[in-house]
Design a protein around this motif. Structure first.
Motif, short mmCIF file in Angstrom:
data_model
loop_
_atom_site.label_atom_id
_atom_site.label_comp_id
_atom_site.label_asym_id
_atom_site.label_seq_id
_atom_site.Cartn_x
_atom_site.Cartn_y
_atom_site.Cartn_z
N LYS A 1 7.53 4.13 -4.13
CA LYS A 1 7.29 5.55 -3.51
C LYS A 1 8.45 6.34 -2.82
O LYS A 1 8.98 7.30 -2.28
CB LYS A 1 5.86 5.17 -2.73
N ALA A 2 8.78 5.21 -1.67
CA ALA A 2 9.87 5.62 -0.92
C ALA A 2 10.83 6.47 -1.79
O ALA A 2 11.54 7.40 -1.28
CB ALA A 2 10.63 4.46 -0.10
N LEU A 3 11.66 5.98 -2.99
CA LEU A 3 12.66 6.15 -3.93
C LEU A 3 12.14 7.33 -4.48
O LEU A 3 12.76 8.94 -4.28
CB LEU A 3 12.62 5.57 -5.25
N GLU A 4 10.88 7.70 -4.75
CA GLU A 4 10.45 8.94 -5.32
C GLU A 4 10.35 10.57 -4.35
O GLU A 4 10.70 11.22 -4.56
CB GLU A 4 9.43 8.91 -6.09
N LEU A 5 10.25 9.77 -2.67
CA LEU A 5 10.38 10.52 -2.13
C LEU A 5 11.68 11.02 -1.30
O LEU A 5 11.98 11.82 -0.36
CB LEU A 5 9.09 10.24 -0.19
N PHE B 1 0.86 -0.93 0.40
CA PHE B 1 0.20 -0.44 0.00
C PHE B 1 0.95 1.29 -0.20
O PHE B 1 1.38 1.66 0.81
CB PHE B 1 -0.81 -0.11 0.97
N PRO B 2 1.01 2.03 -1.02
CA PRO B 2 2.31 3.09 -1.00
C PRO B 2 1.75 3.79 -0.76
O PRO B 2 2.56 4.71 -0.06
CB PRO B 2 1.44 3.48 -3.00
N ARG C 1 12.17 -5.51 -6.56
CA ARG C 1 12.66 -3.92 -7.29
C ARG C 1 11.58 -3.28 -7.37
O ARG C 1 11.49 -2.05 -7.33
CB ARG C 1 13.67 -4.01 -8.83
N ASP C 2 10.25 -3.47 -8.27
CA ASP C 2 9.14 -2.83 -8.55
C ASP C 2 7.98 -2.37 -7.31
O ASP C 2 7.05 -2.99 -7.89
CB ASP C 2 8.61 -3.25 -10.20
N ASN C 3 8.28 -3.07 -6.05
CA ASN C 3 7.40 -3.06 -5.41
C ASN C 3 6.97 -1.96 -5.29
O ASN C 3 7.72 -0.51 -5.10
CB ASN C 3 7.74 -3.19 -3.74
#
Length: 461
Positions: free
Chosen positions: A84-88, A58-59, A77-79
């Motif tokens: 989302k954590a990488l994006e933030l 759940f992002p 890797r596509d979790n």
């Protein structure tokens, strides 16, 4: 009160859920997600109030207020949560990276090797606890007297870490043990495993070479000198590194019980047995010596060590029949455990059963590594599940493939857990010692059924 917010991606893993529990006990605000959570992780997380309300990813659980995200190897890797954590731009750690971050001010002792590391780590923890030492730890099995398999505190001066050579996370392929940067490292032995990660022997050995090379000045490298490859790595000249080789602790077996032989002629009874466990004891003793535990103090504590869960664990003993459960799955481990039981109980009919469950053991090319590993058993049994092969996306193997690899004409091979159970029960009136070896559960095999049958047989005599 510590109020940092930590989110676990793959909170249900063995190491992950224990780290989550350890941080929760320290006052951290812990959340987590997973797409499958099995026992005992489920119950332990639920009791701590950490079991996710829903299974899945759940992002929206990932937000800017998180202090850290810890990601386990079960995640891909596509979790979506990882993405989302990488994006933030949140701080993202594998659990070995996070443990290092939390233990930079401590003396770090790392126990590595293809086999024996759980038992060696467990012995050290038992001895330190017996003598009321303060320490943190991470170990790969449940131990008597320890609530969790991990502890992180602010005041313990040392941390004992079981470090493996598996990849650290889906976005970090480096071995876990390299992240710990140990002041003291022990390598228990090298036997090729994890062919899905290290497809060649050389690539596998290289990881332990990297660990030895990464030792800091004034570091201490403890190693099993009876392992030919490890002896080469251990004896290599390294500037300002203390080298401590060890071999099996002298011992003898008297009436089915093992005794350590001390330098002063004394005999110390121990519950562990087998040549490999005598090496494990010697390795643990070498580490404890560096932690100011004298030989006398070590011997005082080791007598009460019952072993780690699923490491030659005695499930039941009634009359002349014993049932052992063991985590052994790699060829060297299977051979060592089978040989240990044979030497401990000479002249008694031994049934040894192995589940092929890991990527390596189900790899048709790797199967030949098992040749001869069950030679010490009177009755040899193999189980594998074709569904496991499908889940791991591995090419199929046949019963004939297995028989050819083990080079044992009388090998009993099963692919159905019901038929396996029926066979084992049929052998309870024939075999005296049962050794069941697997990192899985033999397709849901009912140990209780075998245990009950052994109890009934013993009662009828």
């Amino acid at each position: 009160m510590i109020s940092k917010a930590i989110h676990f991606i793959s909170i249900g893993g063995s190491a992950m859920h224990n780290l989550a529990l350890a941080l929760h006990q320290q006052g951290y605000f812990v959340t987590g997600s997973d797409d499958e959570i099995y026992e005992p992780s489920r119950t332990r997380l639920e009791q701590a109030g950490l079991l996710p309300a829903q299974i899945g990813w759940f992002p929206d659980k990932i937000h800017a207020a998180l202090d850290a995200v810890i990601v386990g190897m079960h995640a891909r890797r596509d979790n979506p949560e990882l993405i989302k954590a990488l994006e933030l731009g949140l701080p993202i750690f594998s659990y070995p990276e996070y443990i290092y971050q939390q233990s930079q001010h401590k003396q770090r002792i790392v126990i590595a090797g293809s086999h024996g590391k759980t038992t060696i780590t467990s012995i050290i923890l038992h001895v330190l606890k017996y003598h009321n030492r303060e320490f943190d730890y991470l170990v790969g099995a449940q131990l008597e007297g320890f609530q969790t398999m991990a502890r992180l505190s602010t005041d313990a001066p040392i941390i004992i870490i079981e470090g493996d050579e598996y990849a650290s996370s889906p976005i970090d392929a480096s071995p876990k043990f390299l992240h710990y940067k140990p002041h003291i490292a022990l390598i228990s032995g090298i036997a090729w495993d994890h062919v899905n990660i290290y497809p060649t022997w050389d690539e596998y050995v290289d990881q332990f070479e990297f660990l030895a090379e990464a030792m800091p000045k004034a570091g201490i490298l403890v190693f099993d000198e009876s392992d030919d490859m490890l002896d080469v790595i251990g004896q290599k000249e390294r500037t300002d590194i203390i080298k401590i080789p060890y071999d099996a602790h002298p011992s003898e077996i008297i009436d089915g019980k093992t005794y350590l032989l001390t330098k002063n002629g004394g005999k110390v009874p121990v519950l562990l047995f087998g040549e490999h466990n005598m090496k494990n004891i010697a390795g643990a003793m070498a580490i404890c010596d560096r932690l100011a535990i004298t030989e006398d103090l070590f011997y005082e504590a080791i007598s009460s060590f019952k072993g780690a869960a699923k490491r030659l664990e005695k499930i039941v003993e009634e009359g002349d029949r014993i049932l052992f459960r063991d985590y052994a799955h790699a060829p060297s481990k299977v051979e060592a455990s089978t040989k240990a039981v044979r030497q401990q109980f000479p002249g008694r009919k031994l049934l040894a059963a192995v589940e092929l469950h890991t990527y390596s053991s189900l790899n048709k090319t790797f199967l030949s590594q098992y040749e001869g590993c069950l030679d010490d058993a009177d009755i040899a049994v193999i189980y594998f599940d074709s569904h496991t092969l499908a889940v791991k996306q591995l090419p199929p193997i046949t019963v004939d493939d297995v028989k050819l690899a083990f080079k044992r004409p009388d090998l009993h091979v099963f692919t159905d857990s019901v038929q396996l159970l029926e066979f084992l029960i049929s052998q309870t009136s024939i075999a005296e010692i049962f050794l069941l070896m697997s990192s899985g559960n033999f397709g849901g095999l009912s140990l209780e059924s075998i245990e009950e049958k052994l109890l009934v047989l013993s009662a009828s005599k």
